[in-house]
Motif scaffolding. Structure first.
Motif, PDB file in Angstrom:
ATOM      1  N   UNK A   1       0.048   8.633  -7.790  1.00 17.44           N
ATOM      2  CA  UNK A   1      -0.177   8.609  -6.349  1.00 17.44           C
ATOM      3  C   UNK A   1      -0.536  10.039  -5.961  1.00 17.44           C
ATOM      4  N   UNK A   2      -1.846  10.377  -5.982  1.00 19.63           N
ATOM      5  CA  UNK A   2      -2.275  11.750  -5.723  1.00 19.63           C
ATOM      6  C   UNK A   2      -1.869  12.238  -4.329  1.00 19.63           C
TER       7      UNK A   2
ATOM      8  N   UNK B   1       0.862  -1.179   0.000  1.00 22.48           N
ATOM      9  CA  UNK B   1       0.000   0.000   0.000  1.00 22.48           C
ATOM     10  C   UNK B   1       0.898   1.228   0.000  1.00 22.48           C
ATOM     11  N   UNK B   2       0.618   2.157  -0.915  1.00 25.54           N
ATOM     12  CA  UNK B   2       1.346   3.425  -0.984  1.00 25.54           C
ATOM     13  C   UNK B   2       0.515   4.505  -0.302  1.00 25.54           C
ATOM     14  N   UNK B   3       1.150   5.277   0.563  1.00 27.12           N
ATOM     15  CA  UNK B   3       0.513   6.428   1.199  1.00 27.12           C
ATOM     16  C   UNK B   3       1.314   7.659   0.796  1.00 27.12           C
ATOM     17  N   UNK B   4       0.651   8.662   0.288  1.00 29.75           N
ATOM     18  CA  UNK B   4       1.337   9.891  -0.102  1.00 29.75           C
ATOM     19  C   UNK B   4       0.925  10.996   0.854  1.00 29.75           C
ATOM     20  N   UNK B   5       1.871  11.454   1.658  1.00 28.88           N
ATOM     21  CA  UNK B   5       1.606  12.492   2.652  1.00 28.88           C
ATOM     22  C   UNK B   5       2.015  13.875   2.147  1.00 28.88           C
ATOM     23  N   UNK B   6       2.342  13.970   0.849  1.00 31.72           N
ATOM     24  CA  UNK B   6       2.794  15.241   0.294  1.00 31.72           C
ATOM     25  C   UNK B   6       2.183  15.497  -1.059  1.00 31.72           C
ATOM     26  N   UNK B   7       2.963  16.127  -1.940  1.00 30.00           N
ATOM     27  CA  UNK B   7       2.498  16.483  -3.283  1.00 30.00           C
ATOM     28  C   UNK B   7       2.361  15.228  -4.148  1.00 30.00           C
ATOM     29  N   UNK B   8       1.568  15.341  -5.191  1.00 24.74           N
ATOM     30  CA  UNK B   8       1.340  14.222  -6.110  1.00 24.74           C
ATOM     31  C   UNK B   8       2.666  13.687  -6.645  1.00 24.74           C
ATOM     32  N   UNK B   9       2.716  12.376  -6.831  1.00 28.32           N
ATOM     33  CA  UNK B   9       3.905  11.714  -7.353  1.00 28.32           C
ATOM     34  C   UNK B   9       3.421  10.567  -8.235  1.00 28.32           C
ATOM     35  N   UNK B  10       4.362   9.895  -8.893  1.00 29.89           N
ATOM     36  CA  UNK B  10       4.010   8.738  -9.732  1.00 29.89           C
ATOM     37  C   UNK B  10       5.040   7.643  -9.527  1.00 29.89           C
ATOM     38  N   UNK B  11       4.557   6.416  -9.417  1.00 34.97           N
ATOM     39  CA  UNK B  11       5.425   5.249  -9.409  1.00 34.97           C
ATOM     40  C   UNK B  11       5.702   4.941 -10.869  1.00 34.97           C
ATOM     41  N   UNK B  12       6.975   5.038 -11.283  1.00 37.17           N
ATOM     42  CA  UNK B  12       7.290   4.942 -12.712  1.00 37.17           C
ATOM     43  C   UNK B  12       8.101   3.697 -13.074  1.00 37.17           C
ATOM     44  N   UNK B  13       8.494   2.895 -12.076  1.00 35.08           N
ATOM     45  CA  UNK B  13       9.246   1.692 -12.391  1.00 35.08           C
ATOM     46  C   UNK B  13       9.511   0.844 -11.167  1.00 35.08           C
TER      47      UNK B  13
ATOM     48  N   UNK C   1      10.593   2.877  -8.045  1.00 31.56           N
ATOM     49  CA  UNK C   1      11.145   4.120  -8.578  1.00 31.56           C
ATOM     50  C   UNK C   1      10.007   5.140  -8.747  1.00 31.56           C
ATOM     51  N   UNK C   2      10.105   6.231  -7.992  1.00 35.03           N
ATOM     52  CA  UNK C   2       9.109   7.297  -8.052  1.00 35.03           C
ATOM     53  C   UNK C   2       9.659   8.485  -8.824  1.00 35.03           C
ATOM     54  N   UNK C   3       8.783   9.174  -9.500  1.00 34.75           N
ATOM     55  CA  UNK C   3       9.172  10.335 -10.300  1.00 34.75           C
ATOM     56  C   UNK C   3       9.815  11.412  -9.432  1.00 34.75           C
ATOM     57  N   UNK C   4       9.240  11.692  -8.252  1.00 30.44           N
ATOM     58  CA  UNK C   4       9.764  12.751  -7.379  1.00 30.44           C
ATOM     59  C   UNK C   4      10.517  12.211  -6.171  1.00 30.44           C
ATOM     60  N   UNK C   5       9.999  11.176  -5.532  1.00 24.40           N
ATOM     61  CA  UNK C   5      10.614  10.647  -4.304  1.00 24.40           C
ATOM     62  C   UNK C   5      11.868   9.837  -4.595  1.00 24.40           C
ATOM     63  N   UNK C   6      12.075   9.425  -5.856  1.00 18.42           N
ATOM     64  CA  UNK C   6      13.258   8.645  -6.209  1.00 18.42           C
ATOM     65  C   UNK C   6      13.069   7.168  -5.919  1.00 18.42           C
TER      66      UNK C   6
END
Length: 153
Positions: A94-95, A51-63, A129-134
């Protein structure tokens, strides 16, 4: 007490605590209870869930990647024309402030060409691999059954 005995005692006392620690964070992304169902030793593929929880700005799981498999991909299950269909997706949004579940019959990570199927109770590394979180490396727990309800937020 001899230092080596003290170190052994500390390791034995900490082991249950470390075994329970099964969530990961990077930036504002939190990953809860990565798991995979135990498969027969001859199975060529496996799937991982979390389960992914996003506590900040929108991000994307890209790989995704794992040394366990020759190839790892993001997938989803869809109902189309009364049939279940699995297909690869290039990214999963991941909004901001949202939760995205990777679960059977939904989003999941497919692991193709598994070199050796891990057994119930073992763990294997998986990098998200996330677009913003790395990149975030997690340890996927292999279990005979899906996790108990407390892990399914």
């Amino acid at each position: 007490m001899h230092p080596s005995k003290l170190l052994l005692l500390a390791a034995l006392l900490l082991a249950p605590l470390l075994a329970q620690a099964h969530d990961y964070s990077a930036g504002q992304i939190h990953i809860d209870h990565p798991w995979a169902r135990a498969m027969p030793p001859s199975a060529p593929n496996a799937a991982a869930f979390f389960v992914l929880h996003n506590r900040g700005a929108a991000d994307r799981l890209i790989g995704v990647s794992s040394p366990l498999a020759q190839k790892a991909e993001l997938h989803e299950h869809l109902h189309q024309n009364g049939l279940m269909k699995m297909q690869q997706v290039q990214a999963v949004s991941v909004p901001a402030g949202a939760e995205v579940q990777f679960a059977p019959m939904g989003y999941h990570v497919m692991l193709f060409g598994v070199r050796q199927q891990p057994r119930d109770g073992e763990r294997f590394p998986l990098t998200l691999r996330f677009e913003k979180a790395g990149d975030i490396e997690v340890e996927v727990a292999v279990q005979r059954d899906a996790p108990a309800a407390e892990h399914q937020h």
